[in-house]
Design a protein around this motif. Structure first.
Motif, PDB file in Angstrom:
ATOM      1  N   MET A 134      12.079   8.400   8.873  1.00 59.51           N
ATOM      2  CA  MET A 134      11.377   7.630   9.683  1.00 59.51           C
ATOM      3  C   MET A 134       9.905   7.914   9.090  1.00 59.51           C
ATOM      4  O   MET A 134       9.690   9.341   9.626  1.00 59.51           O
ATOM      5  CB  MET A 134      10.593   7.567  11.243  1.00 59.51           C
ATOM      6  N   ASP A 135       8.794   7.414   8.577  1.00 61.20           N
ATOM      7  CA  ASP A 135       8.026   8.123   8.409  1.00 61.20           C
ATOM      8  C   ASP A 135       6.603   7.773   8.914  1.00 61.20           C
ATOM      9  O   ASP A 135       6.892   6.915   9.869  1.00 61.20           O
ATOM     10  CB  ASP A 135       7.270   7.285   7.197  1.00 61.20           C
ATOM     11  N   CYS A 136       6.072   9.511   9.252  1.00 64.19           N
ATOM     12  CA  CYS A 136       5.138   9.487  10.525  1.00 64.19           C
ATOM     13  C   CYS A 136       3.759  10.157  10.342  1.00 64.19           C
ATOM     14  O   CYS A 136       3.060  10.506  11.322  1.00 64.19           O
ATOM     15  CB  CYS A 136       5.726   9.860  11.697  1.00 64.19           C
ATOM     16  N   LEU A 141      11.675  11.023   0.348  1.00 65.18           N
ATOM     17  CA  LEU A 141      12.054  11.250   1.794  1.00 65.18           C
ATOM     18  C   LEU A 141      11.356   9.405   1.643  1.00 65.18           C
ATOM     19  O   LEU A 141      11.547   8.949   2.223  1.00 65.18           O
ATOM     20  CB  LEU A 141      10.791  12.331   2.632  1.00 65.18           C
ATOM     21  N   HIS A 142      10.641   9.094   0.849  1.00 66.16           N
ATOM     22  CA  HIS A 142       9.554   7.639   0.775  1.00 66.16           C
ATOM     23  C   HIS A 142      11.027   7.269  -0.221  1.00 66.16           C
ATOM     24  O   HIS A 142      11.244   6.065   1.496  1.00 66.16           O
ATOM     25  CB  HIS A 142       8.752   7.213   0.047  1.00 66.16           C
ATOM     26  N   GLU A 143      11.987   7.436  -0.236  1.00 63.07           N
ATOM     27  CA  GLU A 143      13.051   6.908  -1.515  1.00 63.07           C
ATOM     28  C   GLU A 143      13.949   6.207  -0.085  1.00 63.07           C
ATOM     29  O   GLU A 143      14.445   5.491   0.525  1.00 63.07           O
ATOM     30  CB  GLU A 143      13.339   6.950  -2.026  1.00 63.07           C
ATOM     31  N   GLU A 152       1.345  -1.280   0.016  1.00 61.90           N
ATOM     32  CA  GLU A 152      -0.022  -0.013  -0.264  1.00 61.90           C
ATOM     33  C   GLU A 152       0.920   1.200  -0.201  1.00 61.90           C
ATOM     34  O   GLU A 152       1.012   1.895  -0.769  1.00 61.90           O
ATOM     35  CB  GLU A 152      -0.828  -0.112   1.134  1.00 61.90           C
ATOM     36  N   HIS A 153       2.099   1.141   0.891  1.00 60.04           N
ATOM     37  CA  HIS A 153       2.992   2.052   1.241  1.00 60.04           C
ATOM     38  C   HIS A 153       3.350   2.489  -0.421  1.00 60.04           C
ATOM     39  O   HIS A 153       3.979   3.946  -1.104  1.00 60.04           O
ATOM     40  CB  HIS A 153       3.809   2.170   1.846  1.00 60.04           C
ATOM     41  N   LEU A 154       3.829   1.665  -1.499  1.00 58.45           N
ATOM     42  CA  LEU A 154       4.988   1.813  -2.432  1.00 58.45           C
ATOM     43  C   LEU A 154       3.578   2.586  -3.376  1.00 58.45           C
ATOM     44  O   LEU A 154       4.055   3.315  -3.964  1.00 58.45           O
ATOM     45  CB  LEU A 154       5.224   0.143  -2.471  1.00 58.45           C
ATOM     46  N   GLY A 186       4.280  13.765   9.719  1.00 55.79           N
ATOM     47  CA  GLY A 186       4.977  14.186   9.878  1.00 55.79           C
ATOM     48  C   GLY A 186       6.126  13.503   9.289  1.00 55.79           C
ATOM     49  O   GLY A 186       6.091  12.119   9.404  1.00 55.79           O
ATOM     50  N   TRP A 187       7.352  13.818   9.392  1.00 61.42           N
ATOM     51  CA  TRP A 187       8.472  12.659   9.186  1.00 61.42           C
ATOM     52  C   TRP A 187       9.816  13.072  10.630  1.00 61.42           C
ATOM     53  O   TRP A 187       9.794  13.974  10.976  1.00 61.42           O
ATOM     54  CB  TRP A 187       9.332  12.773   7.974  1.00 61.42           C
ATOM     55  N   THR A 188       9.797  12.158  10.991  1.00 58.46           N
ATOM     56  CA  THR A 188      11.326  11.873  11.914  1.00 58.46           C
ATOM     57  C   THR A 188      12.926  11.763  11.586  1.00 58.46           C
ATOM     58  O   THR A 188      12.655  10.951  10.475  1.00 58.46           O
ATOM     59  CB  THR A 188      11.108  11.031  13.423  1.00 58.46           C
ATOM     60  N   GLU A 220      -0.147   8.606   9.326  1.00 59.43           N
ATOM     61  CA  GLU A 220      -0.784   7.184   9.775  1.00 59.43           C
ATOM     62  C   GLU A 220      -0.698   5.929   8.802  1.00 59.43           C
ATOM     63  O   GLU A 220      -0.931   4.850   9.032  1.00 59.43           O
ATOM     64  CB  GLU A 220      -2.086   7.592  10.541  1.00 59.43           C
ATOM     65  N   HIS A 221      -0.323   6.945   6.848  1.00 60.42           N
ATOM     66  CA  HIS A 221      -0.682   5.523   6.373  1.00 60.42           C
ATOM     67  C   HIS A 221       0.670   4.635   6.484  1.00 60.42           C
ATOM     68  O   HIS A 221       0.555   3.549   6.033  1.00 60.42           O
ATOM     69  CB  HIS A 221      -0.793   6.386   4.735  1.00 60.42           C
ATOM     70  N   ALA A 222       1.800   4.715   7.269  1.00 61.94           N
ATOM     71  CA  ALA A 222       2.594   4.081   7.547  1.00 61.94           C
ATOM     72  C   ALA A 222       2.336   2.678   8.152  1.00 61.94           C
ATOM     73  O   ALA A 222       3.170   2.073   8.201  1.00 61.94           O
ATOM     74  CB  ALA A 222       3.848   4.824   8.381  1.00 61.94           C
TER      75      ALA A 222
HETATM   76 FE   LIG Z   1       4.382   7.742   3.504  1.00 61.82          FE
END
Ligand SMILES: [Fe+2]
Length: 202
Positions: A165-167, A74-76, A25-27, A130-132, A169-171
């Protein structure tokens, strides 16, 4: 501007905790960032070709780049620092040593690596989308932890992401409930490919 192609990621199956369904799903979401970045590039190339820089259409296209391009990149970086064989910071001795230097002296109770871990995970647990990031300042090579709202708000100029780190919720919501962020944080930590992170150092 040139267009992007989606990358493939070889270490994303059989992660600890994080399911293959979650990754699939994330991809799909990552592909959306590729497609939208390329659409922006196409529209802006057209504006450039026509010398058409007037009005809100042009400025909104330029502003949108920060969201889509950072979402893409960031996803990569996130997918690349996940590995079911990961989770052992001792495989990255140079990075571990630099973290220990930057996150305070070891106390009787807690090593400085544990201090870093506690702080990074506290930031990851903050409410919000967001992201950490653990970043390195390219000017002096120091490390620091940052929160990025959405994909684009909170980056520091000249700082390179080292641990991503993806923060959003979809993660985790393809395999956990929205309220189970703490379990996702634990799963993320157990899958960090520290060797990949170390290779990002200056
Ligand atoms: Fe994501």
């Amino acid at each position: 501007m040139l267009s992007y192609q989606a990358k493939t990621f070889s270490t994303l199956k059989n992660l600890k905790g994080i399911t293959d369904l979650e990754i699939d799903e994330h991809l799909k979401l990552y592909t959306g960032y590729i497609n939208n970045s390329n659409k922006l590039i196409e529209l802006l190339n057209d504006k450039i070709a026509k010398n058409d820089f007037e009005g809100p259409q042009f400025s909104e296209l330029v502003r949108r780049i920060g969201f889509e391009f950072n979402g893409l990149r960031l996803h990569e970086l996130y997918f690349e620092n996940l590995n079911g064989q990961g989770g052992d910071e001792n495989k990255a001795p140079k990075l571990k040593k630099l973290i220990e230097k930057n996150f305070g002296p070891a106390s009787a109770e807690t090593s400085s690596f544990e201090s870093f871990k506690d702080y990074f995970l506290k930031v990851a647990a903050m409410r919000g989308t967001g992201w950490t990031l653990l970043c390195q300042n390219c000017d002096n090579e120091n490390l620091s932890v940052h929160w990025v709202n959405d994909h684009e708000n909170g980056h520091v100029a000249g700082f390179e992401p080292i641990v991503v780190m993806d923060c959003w919720e979809h993660a985790w919501t393809a395999y956990l409930k929205p309220t189970e962020r703490a379990k996702y944080i634990e799963d993320f930590w157990n899958n960090i490919d520290w060797k990949v992170c170390e290779e990002r150092l200056a």
